[in-house]
Enzyme design. Structure first.
Site, PDB file in Angstrom:
ATOM      1  N   SER A  65       0.781  -1.192  -0.014  1.00 16.57           N
ATOM      2  CA  SER A  65       0.021   0.080  -0.094  1.00 16.57           C
ATOM      3  C   SER A  65       0.773   1.296  -0.020  1.00 16.57           C
ATOM      4  O   SER A  65       1.826   1.224   0.692  1.00 16.57           O
ATOM      5  CB  SER A  65      -1.042  -0.014   1.481  1.00 16.57           C
ATOM      6  OG  SER A  65      -1.493   1.329   1.604  1.00 16.57           O
TER       7      SER A  65
ATOM      8  N   LYS B 209      -8.890  -0.895  -8.445  1.00 19.55           N
ATOM      9  CA  LYS B 209      -9.497  -1.383  -7.148  1.00 19.55           C
ATOM     10  C   LYS B 209     -10.760  -0.569  -6.896  1.00 19.55           C
ATOM     11  O   LYS B 209     -10.625   0.632  -6.882  1.00 19.55           O
ATOM     12  CB  LYS B 209      -8.339  -1.689  -6.307  1.00 19.55           C
ATOM     13  CG  LYS B 209      -8.906  -2.406  -4.984  1.00 19.55           C
ATOM     14  CD  LYS B 209      -7.955  -2.494  -3.752  1.00 19.55           C
ATOM     15  CE  LYS B 209      -8.340  -2.976  -2.733  1.00 19.55           C
ATOM     16  NZ  LYS B 209      -9.036  -1.917  -1.962  1.00 19.55           N
TER      17      LYS B 209
ATOM     18  N   THR C 245      -6.447   2.246  -6.437  1.00 15.32           N
ATOM     19  CA  THR C 245      -7.506   2.323  -5.620  1.00 15.32           C
ATOM     20  C   THR C 245      -8.476   3.544  -5.964  1.00 15.32           C
ATOM     21  O   THR C 245      -7.850   4.807  -5.828  1.00 15.32           O
ATOM     22  CB  THR C 245      -7.135   2.219  -4.235  1.00 15.32           C
ATOM     23  OG1 THR C 245      -6.384   1.031  -3.875  1.00 15.32           O
ATOM     24  CG2 THR C 245      -8.491   2.293  -3.292  1.00 15.32           C
TER      25      THR C 245
ATOM     26  N   HIS D 123     -13.809  -1.905  -0.349  1.00 14.83           N
ATOM     27  CA  HIS D 123     -12.653  -1.447   0.575  1.00 14.83           C
ATOM     28  C   HIS D 123     -12.907  -2.137   1.982  1.00 14.83           C
ATOM     29  O   HIS D 123     -12.637  -1.670   3.072  1.00 14.83           O
ATOM     30  CB  HIS D 123     -12.849   0.017   0.773  1.00 14.83           C
ATOM     31  CG  HIS D 123     -11.268   0.647   0.873  1.00 14.83           C
ATOM     32  ND1 HIS D 123     -10.730   1.074  -0.096  1.00 14.83           N
ATOM     33  CD2 HIS D 123     -10.666   0.677   2.087  1.00 14.83           C
ATOM     34  CE1 HIS D 123      -9.368   1.709   0.314  1.00 14.83           C
ATOM     35  NE2 HIS D 123      -9.242   1.369   1.741  1.00 14.83           N
TER      36      HIS D 123
ATOM     37  N   TYR E 211      -2.825   5.592  -4.594  1.00 15.13           N
ATOM     38  CA  TYR E 211      -4.112   6.588  -4.699  1.00 15.13           C
ATOM     39  C   TYR E 211      -3.579   7.569  -5.128  1.00 15.13           C
ATOM     40  O   TYR E 211      -2.595   7.955  -5.521  1.00 15.13           O
ATOM     41  CB  TYR E 211      -4.503   7.089  -3.148  1.00 15.13           C
ATOM     42  CG  TYR E 211      -4.926   5.966  -2.000  1.00 15.13           C
ATOM     43  CD1 TYR E 211      -6.054   5.324  -2.192  1.00 15.13           C
ATOM     44  CD2 TYR E 211      -3.821   5.428  -1.208  1.00 15.13           C
ATOM     45  CE1 TYR E 211      -6.334   4.220  -1.257  1.00 15.13           C
ATOM     46  CE2 TYR E 211      -4.275   4.382  -0.028  1.00 15.13           C
ATOM     47  CZ  TYR E 211      -5.579   4.074  -0.099  1.00 15.13           C
ATOM     48  OH  TYR E 211      -6.047   2.908   0.746  1.00 15.13           O
TER      49      TYR E 211
END
Length: 381
Positions: free
Chosen positions: A107, A252, A156, A276, A130
């Protein structure tokens, strides 16, 4: 050590060993947590067809995800603050996944950095991003992922605005934890966690601190992250990232068939049907409930993966039976990590594999690539 037979055993052990604010961060959803609960309960409603007197010999779970060979169609999902479940948690999870033969996804909001993972593993891993307002930071983040030999980028899309997570608010979640009286009393009951954390230098957000403009410590990081998640995100930004990256791109956070169609048109290699983990829009469909309509919309045009709610190998098989090409586990491996570190992640993967293998055999199949809706009881999905 207690005998570990399933993911719930790991969860119970993790709850004993991980500080409350970080355990709650992993094991909670937004608002009333209705979607968080549905992610698991909707899997339970789907029933399997038992078959007998069929050849169950020579079984295999080997498959591919976005063209990459995997020991089983399961990847470790990107999870923020993994290094707060256990010291150096991202490194430990990546090493366990590499030895097992499944993808590890780091992440952006990890404690260990992209470079940490690259230095401690020998095979390519995946990296999740992100969209931030600071496009210069985004460009450099993509360049760092490329330099680390990441083999896929996971974008994401469902965190433009943070869902309200009541437990995190009540706990005053920070990394590292603020030394309030409440937190100090809780930490005093977790001596092994504290000792491990004292022995590592990785206690902040390794992909951001020292890399983002004017972010050099935790205080400056807090103000930076509060203003960086970009609510203006659009599909034009997705196209920008696809061109900037140039490699395999997985999107995602898809729950709606129309969004799935747009994602297919964007040139992405795969989408992940995901809410999520029930941590964003409470009241949204569970991922497994959303999967059939998305398969109808784009299943013949691109790979469809699924996360949110998987707690067993049977859950993986049910997702595959409804059309998913791959799956992701987040909380399941975090429980293992919090419970026993790297050995716990390996234990989680072994549990998933054993449950998949046994269930597939009892449904009359020997190859995971043969799994389809024929293993499910009609009317239960």
């Amino acid at each position: 050590m207690a005998v570990i037979t399933n993911i719930e055993d790991l969860r119970i052990l993790a709850e004993r060993r991980v500080p409350r604010m970080f355990y709650d961060y992993a094991d909670s959803g937004s608002w009333t947590e209705s979607t968080y609960r549905a992610n698991s309960s909707d899997f339970e409603k789907i029933k399997l067809r038992q078959r007998v007197a069929v050849n169950m010999d020579n079984r295999t779970l080997a498959s591919t995800m976005v063209g990459i060979p995997v020991a089983m169609p399961v990847a470790l999902a990107p999870t923020g603050l993994t290094g707060m479940q256990h010291a150096d948690g991202e490194i430990l999870a990546a090493k366990a996944a590499e030895r097992f033969g499944v993808p590890f996804t780091l992440s952006t909001m990890s404690i260990c950095s992209i470079e940490d993972i690259a230095a401690n593993t020998s095979k390519p891993f995946w990296f999740q991003v992100y969209f931030m307002r600071d496009r210069d930071f985004m460009t450099r983040l993509v360049e760092r992922a490329r330099a680390a030999n990441c083999s896929a980028l996971v974008l994401t899309l469902d965190l433009q605005i943070l869902g309200q997570r009541h437990k995190d608010i009540r706990n005053g979640l920070t990394a590292p934890p603020k030394l309030t009286l409440k937190n100090m009393l809780n930490l005093a009951t977790k001596p092994t966690w504290c000792l491990n954390m004292l022995q590592t230098k990785r206690r902040s957000f390794g992909n951001i601190v020292g890399h983002a403009k004017n972010v050099s410590d935790m205080s400056s990081l807090s103000s930076w992250t509060a203003e960086q998640f970009d609510p203006r995100l659009s599909w034009d930004d997705v196209e920008w990232l696809r061109r900037a990256w140039g490699g395999k791109l997985i999107i995602k956070g898809i729950l709606d068939p129309e969004d799935a169609r747009i994602a297919a048109q964007s040139g992405a290699d795969a989408i992940i049907v995901s809410n999520h983990g029930g941590r964003q829009l409470d009241g949204a469909l569970s991922s497994i409930a959303a999967l059939p309509a998305i398969m109808d919309a784009v299943g013949d045009r691109m790979e469809v993966h699924l996360d949110s709610g998987i707690r067993s190998g049977q859950d993986v098989l049910k997702a595959l039976a409804l059309g998913a090409k791959g799956t992701y586990i987040g909380r399941a491996f975090l429980y293992g990590l919090g419970a026993m570190g790297e050995a716990g992640v390996t234990a989680c993967l072994n549990i998933i594999r054993k449950e998949m293998d046994t269930t597939m055999a009892l449904c009359g199949l020997t190859d995971v690539k043969q799994v389809d809706s024929n293993i499910l009881v009609p009317g239960t999905y």
